[in-house]
Design an enzyme around this catalytic site. Structure first.
Site, PDB file in Angstrom:
ATOM      1  N   HIS A  21      -9.918  35.776  68.403  1.00 50.67           N
ATOM      2  CA  HIS A  21     -11.281  35.261  68.346  1.00 50.67           C
ATOM      3  C   HIS A  21     -11.294  33.806  67.892  1.00 50.67           C
ATOM      4  CE1 HIS A  21     -12.220  39.596  68.304  1.00 50.67           C
ATOM      5  NE2 HIS A  21     -13.376  39.236  68.811  1.00 50.67           N
ATOM      6  N   ASP A  46     -11.044  39.540  78.685  1.00 47.70           N
ATOM      7  CA  ASP A  46     -11.741  39.630  77.413  1.00 47.70           C
ATOM      8  C   ASP A  46     -12.802  38.535  77.386  1.00 47.70           C
ATOM      9  OD1 ASP A  46     -12.454  40.401  74.873  1.00 47.70           O
ATOM     10  OD2 ASP A  46     -10.448  40.193  74.013  1.00 47.70           O
TER      11      ASP A  46
END
Length: 555
Positions: A276, A348
């Protein structure tokens, strides 16, 4: 903008079925005319794979029984629909939008033909309302209405792994973290797999009734253990074989519910950094990749997993410095060609730190699609991603043939999911399946040796949520929560009490000197009911630790 009505616009579904029946009354396959029927090919019923089943069934028969995939007619119909799209619509159909607000998301589906919309918390539910689920049901119905002219469903995905990653909460049935699957299967492969499949089937039924057709779960990553910064108990464990069995069982349940599941994050988020915020290095050489990281994904592919999500990982042994989600060597080379995967590939989130700085504007979406992804998920900027993909299609940077093949795969899976039988999906109606998984997973890490009486009174402490749910379960069972043995719930820190129970990562148990230590993998009421049953002697702890590094006391 369509109003938020709670009703499910039933005519919408019949609309795309009716149009398909007319527009595709004859489909040409290999030069042969095939009449369109509502469902000429039967849906194959998936079953959980176990060592027992494998010993009595041929590999080909087992794979056929597990397969949940579009029928030949659905695939042919999808190909026709994909080939009829303009380049402008084709560009949108390759992207799942990042939700900003309802009006903007609906416009992307209606006007730019986006494949779907990914709505994440805190926007997903207004928990302050008396009926929080009605809001998301209405919006999901609006999404389908916005795509009403495309003659097939819009993709509506959700992250609903269980445990910490649970976007839909009240009034949905809560399920424990996915590590419970590993503990259940490590304890009893056959019964554990049945409990896992039962739980994901139940969760999938509730999600589908709420208007979702895709779930981004289960996790195929093999956790690295206590140092894991982000996956943790989202993984089934540290043993690739246990993770593989857990993934297959979970996919089985989702497929039985008629939900497209996505195993993530290929080729394995088995790293010590969080994608992230940065691009983690997956330093496995090719042998370790084959023998460790890829094992769960190979099993998922053999089981006919509908979709695989790629991770933002620097796989140095294959394509150094390039995120796997952007790497043609990883996606087309390894996943498609070497492993033979022919299902959906989705990236993703493209708004994550591992890619957003390296691929500004809409470049991340272009690179993900070029690499072989069928869907670019949640770009940082929806409009810039759309324009970049459209420009790449027009210039030939993204081959049109490849793009249409990707869109055909997506449409075929949406048609297949839409045609699956609808199961009982009443929100909150599957506590039994959730408790069954926790009961199969609960693990006795150490206990007082010798004969011991069941607990008749216990004083719980720890997180307020865990304590509240435990007290509710104890009250149901007639277990006093005043006086008696001390019980401490812990999720990360070591604690001392007569009984110490971990409710997430079990590693804190390694440092506890408590005489009785239990790994539970959940904090919700169904999990606490399973714990109370063990404490009161009404059930045995049947699970086994699915992670390394914690000594189990043997009597």
């Amino acid at each position: 903008m369509p109003s938020h009505r709670a009703s499910h616009r039933a005519p919408r579904k019949s609309h795309w079925r009716r149009n398909l029946s007319v527009a595709l009354s004859v489909v040409i396959i290999g030069g042969t005319a095939v009449w369109w029927l509502s469902r000429a090919d039967p849906i194959e019923t998936p079953v959980a794979t176990t060592s027992d089943a494998a010993s009595t069934t041929s590999p080909s028969a087992t794979k056929k029984a597990m397969k949940w995939s579009p029928t030949s007619i659905e695939s042919a119909a999808a190909k026709t629909l994909a080939n009829d799209l303009s380049l402008e619509d084709l560009a949108g159909q390759l992207i799942i939008a990042r939700h900003r607000n309802n009006a903007a998301s609906l416009a992307l589906v209606r006007d730019k033909h986006f494949a779907g919309v990914m709505v994440t918390s805190p926007q997903i539910l207004d928990v302050s309302t008396n009926d929080p689920l009605s809001q998301i049901k209405a919006f999901n119905a609006d999404i389908q209405e916005a795509g009403g002219e495309r003659d097939y469903p819009v993709m509506v995905p959700v992250d609903q792994e269980g445990g910490l990653v649970t976007r839909l909460k009240r009034p949905m049935t809560p399920f424990p973290t996915f590590m419970s699957a590993g503990a259940a299967i490590a304890g009893d492969p056959k019964q554990g797999a049945q409990a896992v499949a039962g739980a994901t089937k139940a969760s999938g039924a509730e999600l589908r009734a709420a208007g979702f057709n895709t779930v981004f779960a289960p996790i195929g990553d093999v956790t690295i253990g206590a140092a894991d910064p982000i996956i943790g108990t989202r993984s089934a464990g540290t043993d690739p074989a246990i993770v593989a069995k857990s993934v297959v069982a979970a996919v089985t349940g989702y497929s039985q519910a008629g939900l497209i599941s996505a195993v993530k994050h290929f080729p394995g988020h088995n790293v010590s950094a969080d994608s992230h915020s940065a691009l983690p290095l997956l330093a496995s050489d090719k042998k370790r990749l084959a023998d460790h990281d890829l094992v769960p994904f190979k099993s998922a592919i053999a089981a006919g997993a509908p979709s695989i999500m790629t991770g933002h990982l620097n796989v140095s042994s294959i394509d150094p410095g390039v995120p796997a989600s952007m790497s043609r060597k990883v996606i087309t080379g390894v996943l498609r060609k070497e492993l033979g995967y022919d299902g959906l590939v989705v990236s993703d989130s493209l708004g994550m730190g591992a890619v957003v700085k390296r691929y500004p504007g809409g470049e991340a979406a272009v690179q993900a699609i070029k690499a072989g992804s069928d869907l670019a998920l949640m770009p940082a900027d929806n409009d810039r991603a759309y324009l970049a993909v459209l420009a790449a299609l027009k210039s030939g940077e993204i081959p049109e043939k490849q793009a249409r093949a990707s869109v055909a795969r997506v449409i075929a899976h949406l048609l297949h999911a839409d045609a699956a039988p609808q199961l009982n999906g009443d929100a909150g109606s599957h506590a039994i399946e959730s408790q069954a998984l926790s009961a199969a997973a609960i693990t006795m890490v150490s206990e007082v040796c010798g004969a011991s009486d069941p607990v008749t009174a216990v004083r719980p402490s720890g997180s307020s949520a865990a304590v509240a749910n435990f007290k509710a379960a104890a009250k149901e069972a007639g277990l006093s929560t005043s006086g008696g043995s001390s019980l401490a719930f812990t999720s990360s820190r070591s604690a001392y009490a007569d009984i110490v129970v971990s409710t997430d990562r079990p590693y804190a148990l390694a440092n506890s000197t408590a005489p009785t230590k239990i790994a539970l993998y959940g904090t919700e009421l169904p999990a606490m009911r399973a714990l109370v049953a063990v404490l009161t002697g009404k059930a045995e702890a049947r699970g086994k630790l699915p992670v390394d590094g914690i000594a189990v006391k043997q009597c």
